[in-house]
Enzyme design. Structure first.
Site, mmCIF file in Angstrom:
data_model
loop_
_atom_site.group_PDB
_atom_site.id
_atom_site.type_symbol
_atom_site.label_atom_id
_atom_site.label_comp_id
_atom_site.label_asym_id
_atom_site.label_seq_id
_atom_site.Cartn_x
_atom_site.Cartn_y
_atom_site.Cartn_z
ATOM 1 N N GLU A 33 0.856 -1.187 0.000
ATOM 2 C CA GLU A 33 0.000 0.000 0.000
ATOM 3 C C GLU A 33 0.889 1.233 0.000
ATOM 4 O OE1 GLU A 33 -3.480 0.883 -0.228
ATOM 5 O OE2 GLU A 33 -2.354 2.750 -0.429
ATOM 6 N N THR A 41 -9.464 4.023 -0.491
ATOM 7 C CA THR A 41 -10.363 5.160 -0.726
ATOM 8 C C THR A 41 -11.429 5.200 0.363
ATOM 9 O OG1 THR A 41 -10.059 4.872 -3.104
ATOM 10 C CG2 THR A 41 -11.982 6.149 -2.401
ATOM 11 N N GLY A 178 -23.046 16.631 -11.263
ATOM 12 C CA GLY A 178 -23.331 15.194 -11.165
ATOM 13 C C GLY A 178 -24.261 14.887 -9.993
ATOM 14 N N GLY A 183 -22.345 13.266 -5.321
ATOM 15 C CA GLY A 183 -22.906 14.614 -5.413
ATOM 16 C C GLY A 183 -24.025 14.833 -4.412
ATOM 17 N N THR A 269 -18.660 13.282 -11.146
ATOM 18 C CA THR A 269 -19.213 12.691 -12.365
ATOM 19 C C THR A 269 -18.746 11.252 -12.571
ATOM 20 O OG1 THR A 269 -17.399 13.759 -13.545
ATOM 21 C CG2 THR A 269 -19.524 14.885 -13.582
ATOM 22 N N HIS A 443 -42.544 -4.665 16.908
ATOM 23 C CA HIS A 443 -43.273 -3.391 16.850
ATOM 24 C C HIS A 443 -42.836 -2.507 18.003
ATOM 25 C CE1 HIS A 443 -46.551 -0.577 16.216
ATOM 26 N NE2 HIS A 443 -46.774 -0.614 17.515
HETATM 27 P P1 FAD Z 1 -9.705 1.387 -2.993
HETATM 28 O O1 FAD Z 1 -10.470 1.562 -1.742
HETATM 29 O O2 FAD Z 1 -9.660 2.508 -3.950
HETATM 30 O O3 FAD Z 1 -8.227 1.007 -2.529
HETATM 31 C C1 FAD Z 1 -7.187 0.828 -3.419
HETATM 32 C C2 FAD Z 1 -5.895 1.083 -2.701
HETATM 33 O O4 FAD Z 1 -4.842 0.637 -3.535
HETATM 34 C C3 FAD Z 1 -5.601 2.552 -2.420
HETATM 35 O O5 FAD Z 1 -5.362 2.755 -1.055
HETATM 36 C C4 FAD Z 1 -4.368 2.862 -3.251
HETATM 37 O O6 FAD Z 1 -3.476 3.756 -2.604
HETATM 38 C C5 FAD Z 1 -3.738 1.494 -3.387
HETATM 39 N N1 FAD Z 1 -2.906 1.339 -4.580
HETATM 40 C C6 FAD Z 1 -3.256 1.562 -5.879
HETATM 41 N N2 FAD Z 1 -2.252 1.270 -6.703
HETATM 42 C C7 FAD Z 1 -1.229 0.849 -5.921
HETATM 43 C C8 FAD Z 1 0.084 0.435 -6.190
HETATM 44 N N3 FAD Z 1 0.565 0.358 -7.436
HETATM 45 N N4 FAD Z 1 0.878 0.111 -5.137
HETATM 46 C C9 FAD Z 1 0.416 0.191 -3.864
HETATM 47 N N5 FAD Z 1 -0.818 0.565 -3.549
HETATM 48 C C10 FAD Z 1 -1.628 0.901 -4.565
HETATM 49 N N6 FAD Z 1 -18.769 2.622 -1.239
HETATM 50 C C11 FAD Z 1 -19.689 2.042 -0.447
HETATM 51 O O7 FAD Z 1 -19.941 0.849 -0.576
HETATM 52 N N7 FAD Z 1 -20.341 2.766 0.510
HETATM 53 C C12 FAD Z 1 -20.114 4.082 0.691
HETATM 54 O O8 FAD Z 1 -20.725 4.709 1.562
HETATM 55 C C13 FAD Z 1 -19.173 4.726 -0.142
HETATM 56 N N8 FAD Z 1 -18.924 6.038 -0.012
HETATM 57 C C14 FAD Z 1 -17.997 6.621 -0.819
HETATM 58 C C15 FAD Z 1 -17.772 7.985 -0.677
HETATM 59 C C16 FAD Z 1 -16.848 8.623 -1.477
HETATM 60 C C17 FAD Z 1 -16.622 10.105 -1.322
HETATM 61 C C18 FAD Z 1 -16.100 7.865 -2.423
HETATM 62 C C19 FAD Z 1 -15.053 8.526 -3.259
HETATM 63 C C20 FAD Z 1 -16.314 6.510 -2.560
HETATM 64 C C21 FAD Z 1 -17.283 5.874 -1.779
HETATM 65 N N9 FAD Z 1 -17.557 4.521 -1.906
HETATM 66 C C22 FAD Z 1 -18.500 3.938 -1.120
HETATM 67 C C23 FAD Z 1 -16.855 3.677 -2.879
HETATM 68 C C24 FAD Z 1 -15.746 2.864 -2.166
HETATM 69 O O9 FAD Z 1 -14.862 3.758 -1.546
HETATM 70 C C25 FAD Z 1 -15.007 1.997 -3.179
HETATM 71 O O10 FAD Z 1 -15.928 1.205 -3.893
HETATM 72 C C26 FAD Z 1 -14.023 1.085 -2.461
HETATM 73 O O11 FAD Z 1 -13.093 1.830 -1.720
HETATM 74 C C27 FAD Z 1 -13.288 0.199 -3.466
HETATM 75 O O12 FAD Z 1 -12.389 -0.621 -2.796
HETATM 76 P P2 FAD Z 1 -11.061 -1.170 -3.492
HETATM 77 O O13 FAD Z 1 -10.394 -2.004 -2.451
HETATM 78 O O14 FAD Z 1 -11.385 -1.781 -4.785
HETATM 79 O O15 FAD Z 1 -10.182 0.114 -3.822
HETATM 80 P P1 NAI Z 2 -22.090 8.330 -10.164
HETATM 81 O O1 NAI Z 2 -21.825 7.484 -11.316
HETATM 82 O O2 NAI Z 2 -22.911 7.817 -9.030
HETATM 83 O O3 NAI Z 2 -22.805 9.680 -10.629
HETATM 84 C C1 NAI Z 2 -22.231 10.549 -11.550
HETATM 85 C C2 NAI Z 2 -23.306 11.468 -12.079
HETATM 86 O O4 NAI Z 2 -22.699 12.478 -12.847
HETATM 87 C C3 NAI Z 2 -24.310 10.764 -12.967
HETATM 88 O O5 NAI Z 2 -25.604 11.099 -12.554
HETATM 89 C C4 NAI Z 2 -23.978 11.285 -14.355
HETATM 90 O O6 NAI Z 2 -25.096 11.322 -15.212
HETATM 91 C C5 NAI Z 2 -23.471 12.675 -14.013
HETATM 92 N N1 NAI Z 2 -22.618 13.276 -15.035
HETATM 93 C C6 NAI Z 2 -21.635 12.676 -15.743
HETATM 94 N N2 NAI Z 2 -21.061 13.571 -16.588
HETATM 95 C C7 NAI Z 2 -21.696 14.753 -16.393
HETATM 96 C C8 NAI Z 2 -21.560 16.045 -16.959
HETATM 97 N N3 NAI Z 2 -20.661 16.292 -17.895
HETATM 98 N N4 NAI Z 2 -22.355 17.035 -16.527
HETATM 99 C C9 NAI Z 2 -23.289 16.786 -15.563
HETATM 100 N N5 NAI Z 2 -23.459 15.582 -14.986
HETATM 101 C C10 NAI Z 2 -22.673 14.578 -15.386
HETATM 102 O O7 NAI Z 2 -20.654 8.797 -9.657
HETATM 103 P P2 NAI Z 2 -20.166 9.484 -8.324
HETATM 104 O O8 NAI Z 2 -21.286 10.130 -7.595
HETATM 105 O O9 NAI Z 2 -19.004 10.324 -8.717
HETATM 106 O O10 NAI Z 2 -19.671 8.252 -7.471
HETATM 107 C C11 NAI Z 2 -18.630 7.397 -7.960
HETATM 108 C C12 NAI Z 2 -18.749 6.022 -7.405
HETATM 109 O O11 NAI Z 2 -18.522 6.002 -6.014
HETATM 110 C C13 NAI Z 2 -20.120 5.445 -7.661
HETATM 111 O O12 NAI Z 2 -19.973 4.405 -8.584
HETATM 112 C C14 NAI Z 2 -20.594 4.922 -6.346
HETATM 113 O O13 NAI Z 2 -20.890 3.566 -6.462
HETATM 114 C C15 NAI Z 2 -19.429 5.130 -5.382
HETATM 115 N N6 NAI Z 2 -19.965 5.757 -4.176
HETATM 116 C C16 NAI Z 2 -20.818 5.038 -3.393
HETATM 117 C C17 NAI Z 2 -21.406 5.600 -2.297
HETATM 118 C C18 NAI Z 2 -22.358 4.800 -1.518
HETATM 119 O O14 NAI Z 2 -22.422 3.595 -1.699
HETATM 120 N N7 NAI Z 2 -23.119 5.397 -0.613
HETATM 121 C C19 NAI Z 2 -21.130 6.983 -1.901
HETATM 122 C C20 NAI Z 2 -20.262 7.656 -2.822
HETATM 123 C C21 NAI Z 2 -19.694 7.041 -3.896
#
Ligand code: FAD
Ligand code: NAI
Length: 464
Positions: A33, A41, A178, A183, A269, A443
């Site tokens: 990592e 993430t 988005g 968003g 987006t 309930h």
């Molecule tokens: P990641 O969590 O992205 O982890 C990958 C790791 O690999 C990173 O730490 C990176 O540094 C490391 N890495 C990459 N390349 C290398 C390399 N070459 N060498 C060493 N290390 C490396 N999902 C949900 O289910 N519920 C949520 O509420 C939710 N909220 C979210 C909110 C936000 C703002 C965002 C951005 C995402 C959210 N997600 C949510 C999505 C979720 O974070 C991801 O789906 C999840 O983290 C994916 O897990 P992963 O293990 O595939 O990758």
């Molecule tokens: P998203 O795919 O959920 O939404 C992106 C939105 O942006 C879509 O509605 C799309 O139509 C719009 N869009 C794309 N291009 C655009 C443009 N040029 N102008 C205006 N609108 C545009 O992606 P988001 O919200 O960035 O999340 C990324 C990923 O992270 C998702 O796949 C989601 O699964 C994960 N995530 C999950 C969470 C959860 O499980 N609670 C919380 C946050 C993220």
């Protein structure tokens, strides 16, 4: 140089969960990592910090809007933003520290740094090359960029989700590009903290892919909470100074051009797989057109001994999907069967009310030409929801018309993210709405609304 049964690249929910399961199954395991903390993430800049801010801002919203009615009078709390960010950082720290503890407990080596794969069976970190019988790539994803828009998280004006989780101050005016999950979750946070939030979305509905009734209802509820929506708008450019930005978009219906000013623009987006620096092209690993690593049903890539999971491959970009694949690939590597049911992966949006869904939408079933029945129940008729002033929303269960088998469920309402799981378990067992309807539900609980929706698929809900 050390030699391992498996080296996992990336310590997000996919990688760290896989490592723990590999270790539990007796495999000598290391994780590479490059971040300073484990958890990827999700723990560092995703799920966990966003939920901490959603919780804190929800408390403020309750104090401002719902306390007085319950006889709790007096001044609402004011926002101490640095302290709220500290609370968020502490929450992250507790979680990432927890993973470090689990690594030690399970004797997993953390190889600190960024990995490349010079050849199958080898992982290079810094100057050292480590050997592994198998490699699992769990390198995750990063935000997508938008043509004509330059994100600068340090500048704090045009940001992606990472910047939006750490803004220097609460903006007066925020434009979110988005109307997807990020968003709406982060837009909600800032709207509750007092920002004037406008969401600009390309499509004609928010949360693409969700049940259309949920989309409409959800948008109305968010609008009541102060979020403004401009739908059907294609963003052309964002011009930013050090303190302000101007978003230019064209309405798709008539091609007219408009601008909207903001102190902060959040670009949300979508996300794309992150595989930079791994050397996949040189290895000849096949990719999809969308830049995902191609895998077979056992998470194997096109190169023997190299597997991939999580956001870096196809499927929903969700932490729990990555975790499930992490456990399953560990089983495969240990010579067992790895199981992930991609038809039963819930999706949750952690706004208030929460939105949760699993399985098919009505639209999907119509497209498939499948006969179905819908059972719906409103939280307005749920005693507990009324007692806590959260009567907005409904449970919508969709079942096969002939067999009553549950095909999908879409919930908007209090605790939706937890309620969805009894439906997931039912679906996993191939159960019917009647199975849920015949199960005693305590309930007064929100879960009674799920049972009532199940009853509505049969002889009818009681409180409707
Ligand atoms: P990641 O969590 O992205 O982890 C990958 C790791 O690999 C990173 O730490 C990176 O540094 C490391 N890495 C990459 N390349 C290398 C390399 N070459 N060498 C060493 N290390 C490396 N999902 C949900 O289910 N519920 C949520 O509420 C939710 N909220 C979210 C909110 C936000 C703002 C965002 C951005 C995402 C959210 N997600 C949510 C999505 C979720 O974070 C991801 O789906 C999840 O983290 C994916 O897990 P992963 O293990 O595939 O990758
Ligand atoms: P998203 O795919 O959920 O939404 C992106 C939105 O942006 C879509 O509605 C799309 O139509 C719009 N869009 C794309 N291009 C655009 C443009 N040029 N102008 C205006 N609108 C545009 O992606 P988001 O919200 O960035 O999340 C990324 C990923 O992270 C998702 O796949 C989601 O699964 C994960 N995530 C999950 C969470 C959860 O499980 N609670 C919380 C946050 C993220």
């Amino acid at each position: 140089m050390a030699s391992y049964d498996v080296i996992i690249i990336g310590a997000g929910p996919g990688g760290y969960v896989s490592a723990i399961r590999c270790a539990q199954l007796g495999l000598k395991t290391a994780v590479v990592e490059g971040r300073e903390t484990l958890g990827g993430t999700c723990l560092n800049v995703g799920c966990i910090p966003s939920k901490a801010l959603l919780h804190a801002s929800h408390m403020l919203h309750e104090a401002e809007h719902n306390f007085a009615k319950m006889g709790l009078k007096g001044k609402s709390p004011s926002v101490d933003w640095p302290q709220m960010k500290k609370f968020k950082e502490e929450t992250i720290g507790q979680n990432t520290g927890g993973i470090e503890f689990l690594f030690k407990k399970n004797k997993i080596d953390w190889l600190k740094g960024w990995a490349t794969i010079p050849a199958a069976g080898q992982v290079k970190v810094g100057d050292e090359v480590h050997e592994a019988k198998n490699i699992v790539i769990a390198s995750g994803s990063v935000p997508t960029s938008l043509p004509g828009v330059e994100v600068d998280n340090d500048g704090g004006v045009v940001v992606d989700s990472t910047g939006a989780l750490d803004l220097p101050k609460v903006p007066k005016k925020m434009v979110v590009i988005g109307a997807g999950v990020i968003g709406l979750e982060l837009g909600s946070v800032y709207a509750r903290l007092g920002s004037d939030v406008t969401v600009v979305e390309f499509l004609d509905a928010i949360t693409p892919g969700m049940d259309a009734e949920v989309q409409r209802n959800f948008q109305k509820i968010l609008a009541k909470q102060g979020l403004k929506f401009t739908l059907g708008a294609a963003v052309q450019s964002v011009d930013a100074s050090k303190t302000k930005a101007k978003v230019t978009y064209k309405l798709r219906k008539d091609d007219s051009e408009h601008t909207v000013d903001a102190d902060v623009v959040l670009v949300a987006t979508g996300r794309k797989p992150y595989t930079d620096g791994l050397g996949l092209a040189d290895l000849g690993i096949e990719m999809t057109e969308r830049g995902q690593i191609k895998t077979d049903a056992h998470w194997a890539t096109s190169v023997k001994g190299i597997y991939a999971i999580g956001d870096a491959i196809t499927g929903p970009m969700l932490a729990h999907k990555a975790e499930d694949e992490g456990m399953a690939v560990a089983d495969v590597l240990a010579g067992n069967h790895g199981h992930v049911n991609y038809d039963v992966i819930p999706g949750v949006i952690y706004t208030t009310p929460e939105v949760a869904s699993v399985g098919k939408t009505e639209q999907q079933l119509k497209d498939e030409g499948r006969a179905y029945k819908v059972g719906k129940f409103s939280f307005m008729a749920n005693a507990r929801a009324k007692a806590v002033q959260q009567g907005d929303g409904f449970v919508k269960m969709i079942v096969d018309k002939e067999t009553d088998r549950v095909l999908g469920c879409h919930i908007i309402g209090p605790g939706a993210g937890d309620l969805i799981h009894e439906v997931c378990v039912t679906m996993e067992y191939g159960g019917s709405a009647q199975d849920i309807a015949l199960t005693c539900h305590a309930h007064p609980t929100f879960s009674e609304a799920v049972r009532e929706a199940a009853l509505a698929c049969g002889d009818g809900a009681i409180h409707a």
